[in-house]
Design an enzyme around this catalytic site. Structure first.
Site, short mmCIF file in Angstrom:
data_model
loop_
_atom_site.label_atom_id
_atom_site.label_comp_id
_atom_site.label_asym_id
_atom_site.label_seq_id
_atom_site.Cartn_x
_atom_site.Cartn_y
_atom_site.Cartn_z
CB CYS A 2 -6.12 -19.24 -9.07
SG CYS A 2 -7.56 -18.39 -9.72
NE ARG A 27 -0.89 -18.36 -6.43
CZ ARG A 27 0.07 -17.61 -6.94
NH1 ARG A 27 1.11 -17.29 -6.21
NH2 ARG A 27 0.02 -17.18 -8.18
CD1 TRP A 74 -8.94 -13.16 -5.33
CD2 TRP A 74 -8.80 -12.63 -7.51
NE1 TRP A 74 -9.07 -11.80 -5.45
CE2 TRP A 74 -8.99 -11.44 -6.76
CE3 TRP A 74 -8.69 -12.53 -8.88
CZ2 TRP A 74 -9.06 -10.18 -7.34
CZ3 TRP A 74 -8.76 -11.27 -9.48
CH2 TRP A 74 -8.95 -10.12 -8.72
CG ASN A 100 -2.77 -18.57 -11.37
OD1 ASN A 100 -3.53 -17.61 -11.41
ND2 ASN A 100 -1.52 -18.48 -10.94
N GLY A 101 -4.76 -17.88 -14.18
CA GLY A 101 -4.47 -16.93 -15.26
C GLY A 101 -5.74 -16.56 -15.99
CD GLU A 482 2.35 -0.20 3.69
OE1 GLU A 482 1.98 0.14 2.56
OE2 GLU A 482 2.30 -1.38 4.09
CE LYS A 486 -0.44 -3.61 5.15
NZ LYS A 486 0.44 -3.23 4.11
CD GLU A 489 -3.43 -4.10 2.16
OE1 GLU A 489 -3.11 -4.76 1.18
OE2 GLU A 489 -2.65 -3.91 3.13
CG HIS A 505 -3.96 22.87 0.05
ND1 HIS A 505 -4.18 24.19 -0.25
CD2 HIS A 505 -2.68 22.79 0.50
CE1 HIS A 505 -3.07 24.88 -0.01
NE2 HIS A 505 -2.16 24.05 0.45
CE LYS A 604 2.10 -11.79 0.75
NZ LYS A 604 1.90 -10.40 1.19
C1 G6P Z 1 -1.12 -7.23 -3.67
C2 G6P Z 1 -0.86 -7.54 -2.21
C3 G6P Z 1 -0.03 -6.43 -1.57
C4 G6P Z 1 1.25 -6.20 -2.36
C5 G6P Z 1 0.96 -5.95 -3.83
C6 G6P Z 1 2.23 -5.96 -4.67
O1 G6P Z 1 -1.97 -6.13 -3.77
O2 G6P Z 1 -2.08 -7.70 -1.52
O3 G6P Z 1 0.29 -6.79 -0.24
O4 G6P Z 1 1.93 -5.11 -1.82
O5 G6P Z 1 0.11 -6.97 -4.36
O6 G6P Z 1 2.78 -7.25 -4.63
P1 G6P Z 1 4.29 -7.60 -4.91
O7 G6P Z 1 4.39 -9.08 -4.71
O8 G6P Z 1 4.57 -7.19 -6.32
O9 G6P Z 1 5.11 -6.83 -3.94
#
Ligand code: G6P
Length: 609
Positions: A2, A27, A74, A100-101, A482, A486, A489, A505, A604
């Site tokens: 949030c 957020r 969120w 937020n929290g 990674e 990507k 996501e 395997h 994020k």
């Molecule tokens: C969320 C974001 C990712 C990020 C992860 C860790 O899942 O969507 O993009 O890598 O958090 O976030 P940080 O700010 O700790 O790197």
């Protein structure tokens, strides 16, 4: 997660808040709302949906006010709908609050307040806070005291902003375990979950710490602890410019941020050179105090950690473990004063990463954080900070944060290796030269892609795929992870990253002509092995997309599609190899018409466990 915003000052609060919310949408984005004090009443407007969907209506609302708060949600407790959207009001409609929290003791508070006659309208945990303040006010001499008493009763995490008719010239804020920053203007002040919310107005900020509350008027900011005692706070100037937080003509932030990587990597090198060259101290680290390293991180940052393990073990020769921060906490790690714990976090606010750091600190480990956000919680709790200079990363899918994290981790490895004698000064300088060539090599690749659109064309070929397999080995195995992350996501295509040698395997059973197999096959000690793995895929009619170098002819002959990247030192190759995979995922998501910057269900900054 949030995002919260508050404003008090000379402008129309509504416009400032809507602008701020748009910048905090990363957020959370399932509903949004604002509350303003208008003609002696609290006016609220809240709705399910993304801010940009309700922005037009919000802007049209014919109200003018100099004080207000806003929220982008969120959902945790209660579905995303109009009623559960913040702000929430007390029974008298004289107090409005955004949060937020997570209030962990909300059920018992709700029971207690209901018994006392309060009526709840939403299913959120948040609503209890506003009723609690209302209740405390019955026994308090002023609003500040009531606010303080209410905050003291909360368990869990919170960043709160409140406006009230009882004291209409003040925004009240409080923080524990969720970020809150106050922006200092001229005749106006701001509060927000993150700096970009008000960066177009001011870059002078005060970061609130846990268990602090503040009163913010248009001319004054006062910070207190939970005993009501004043706390002296430092004003920090944030070196980010607003242009970094805007799209600058790109269709999405993600594409812009991918293209910013040459600059971001260059800035991360130059921003950290002084301690590497010993012109300044890397404070807080005694290199003789630890004999092993543990890395904790989440998401993309965790993948940077997996690569850093190669750096720290192979080059600096220090035993290194890497953990998901969320797992570290519960696996009873062996951690003591001889351990250096490195947290990698773009935001510096990820709840699991912070919890892992706190656990390590309790066991007397030293803490180093690799972080992108100045003043964030991780930077304040760590003994030592190495900043990445990516600038604000807005897209939920992380790109430039990742490549700058790798850069920072490599610099730290060089520093450690020289000090511990595993590299000579000449070898450090040689690696450094290689590192310094990365920005121009990345630039060349990105410019070529703009002209020729090779990644884009391959993405067009595969965007209807249902599954994808990503393979890599050694330092590029985490790049396979990674790349797969990507893709899933942002395009919602199921993708798996695997060590290429492990394919036989299990995942080999999935391979047929419909499953694209992305293989990272650049120069390095395992190249021949990777080529054999490509042969195994081809023998099962798999379609191979290879990330490789122009000089690696064999891969060029075997693969169906080639993504050519510049040749760099093997240890640095992940920084280059990840870029076509970022673009591949980006184009696929865009072809599918998805909201690239704000993928469903994600946020994020994950500030809940
Ligand atoms: C969320 C974001 C990712 C990020 C992860 C860790 O899942 O969507 O993009 O890598 O958090 O976030 P940080 O700010 O700790 O790197």
């Amino acid at each position: 997660m949030c995002g919260i915003v508050g404003y008090i000052g000379k402008d129309n609060a509504k416009d400032v808040i809507v602008d701020g919310l748009k910048r905090l949408e990363y957020r959370g984005y399932d509903s949004a709302g604002i509350a303003l004090i208008v003609d002696g009443e609290i006016f609220t407007y809240k709705k399910q949906g993304k801010i940009r969907n309700i922005e037009v209506e919000l802007r049209r609302v014919p109200v003018y006010s100099n004080v207000g708060i806003g929220h982008t949600r969120w959902a945790t407790h209660g579905k995303p709908n109009d009623v559960n959207a913040h702000p929430h009001l007390d029974c008298t409609k004289k107090i409005a609050l955004v949060h937020n929290g997570i209030v962990e003791n909300y059920a018992e508070l709700r029971r207690e307040l209901t018994e006392k006659g309060h009526t709840f309208t939403s299913q959120t945990d948040t609503e209890v806070i506003v009723h609690l303040i209302e209740e405390e006010l019955k026994h308090s001499s002023d609003f500040f005291t009531a606010f303080l008493s209410a905050v003291k009763r909360l368990q869990g995490s919170y960043a709160i902003a409140v406006i009230t008719l009882h004291q209409p010239d003040t925004v009240f804020v409080a923080r524990k375990d969720s970020p809150l920053v106050i922006g200092l203007g001229e005749g106006e002040n701001f509060v927000a979950s993150d700096v970009p919310a008000f960066l177009s107005y001011t870059n002078r900020v005060i970061f609130l710490d846990d268990f602090e509350i503040a009163t913010v008027t248009s001319s004054q900011v006062s910070v207190f602890d939970l005993n009501g005692e004043r706390v002296g706070k430092q004003t920090v100037t944030i070196p980010w410019s607003l242009s970094l937080a805007e799209k600058a003509g790109y269709k999405h932030f993600m594409l812009k941020e991918i293209n910013e990587q040459p600059r971001a990597v260059a800035d991360t090198i130059s921003g950290n050179l002084s301690w590497l060259r010993k012109e300044t101290e890397l404070e807080g680290i005694d290199l003789n105090s630890f004999n092993r390293i543990q890395i904790v991180a989440c998401g993309t940052s965790y993948h940077a950690g997996l690569i850093a393990k190669f750096y720290l073990e192979n080059i600096a020769k220090i035993p290194t473990e890497v953990d998901y921060a969320s797992e570290y906490r519960y696996r009873d790690p062996i951690v003591d004063e001889k351990t250096l714990v490195i947290s990698i976090t773009q935001s510096g606010e990820t709840a699991d990463t912070l919890a892992a750091m706190r656990l390590a600190k309790k066991e007397r480990a030293k803490l180093l954080t690799i972080c992108n956000v100045i003043g964030s919680t991780a930077t304040r709790e760590a003994d030592t900070v190495i900043y990445t200079y990516a600038g604000p990363e807005i897209s939920v899918a992380s790109t430039k944060a990742f490549t700058t994290q790798l850069t920072a981790l490599f610099l730290f490895t060089l520093y450690l290796s020289r000090e511990r004698g595993t590299l000579s000064s000449e070898e450090v300088e040689r690696y450094l030269r290689e590192l310094m060539e990365l920005p121009s090599k990345l630039e060349t690749f990105l410019n070529l892609e703009k002209e020729e659109g090779v990644v884009r064309k391959i993405a067009l070929e595969f965007y209807r795929a249902k599954d994808a397999l990503y393979l890599g080995r050694h330092v590029n195995y985490p790049i396979a992870l990674e790349g797969a992350l990507k893709l899933k996501e942002i395009s919602y295509i199921h993708a798996e990253g695997y060590p290429a040698g492990e394919m036989k395997h299990g995942p080999i059973a999935l391979i047929d002509e419909n499953v694209p197999v992305v293989v990272v096959a650049t120069k390095g000690k395992v190249l021949e092995k990777v080529i054999s793995n490509i042969e195994e895929v081809k023998a099962r009619k798999g379609r191979v997309i290879a990330v490789t170098n122009p000089s690696v002819k064999k891969v060029g002959e075997l693969a169906d599609f080639i993504l050519q990247v510049p040749e760099v030192d093997e240890y640095l190759s992940p920084v280059v190899n990840v870029v076509p995979l970022q673009l591949f995922a980006y184009y696929i998501a865009d072809f599918l018409g998805y909201d690239v910057d704000q993928p469903r269900n994600l946020a994020k900054s994950v500030t809940v466990e």
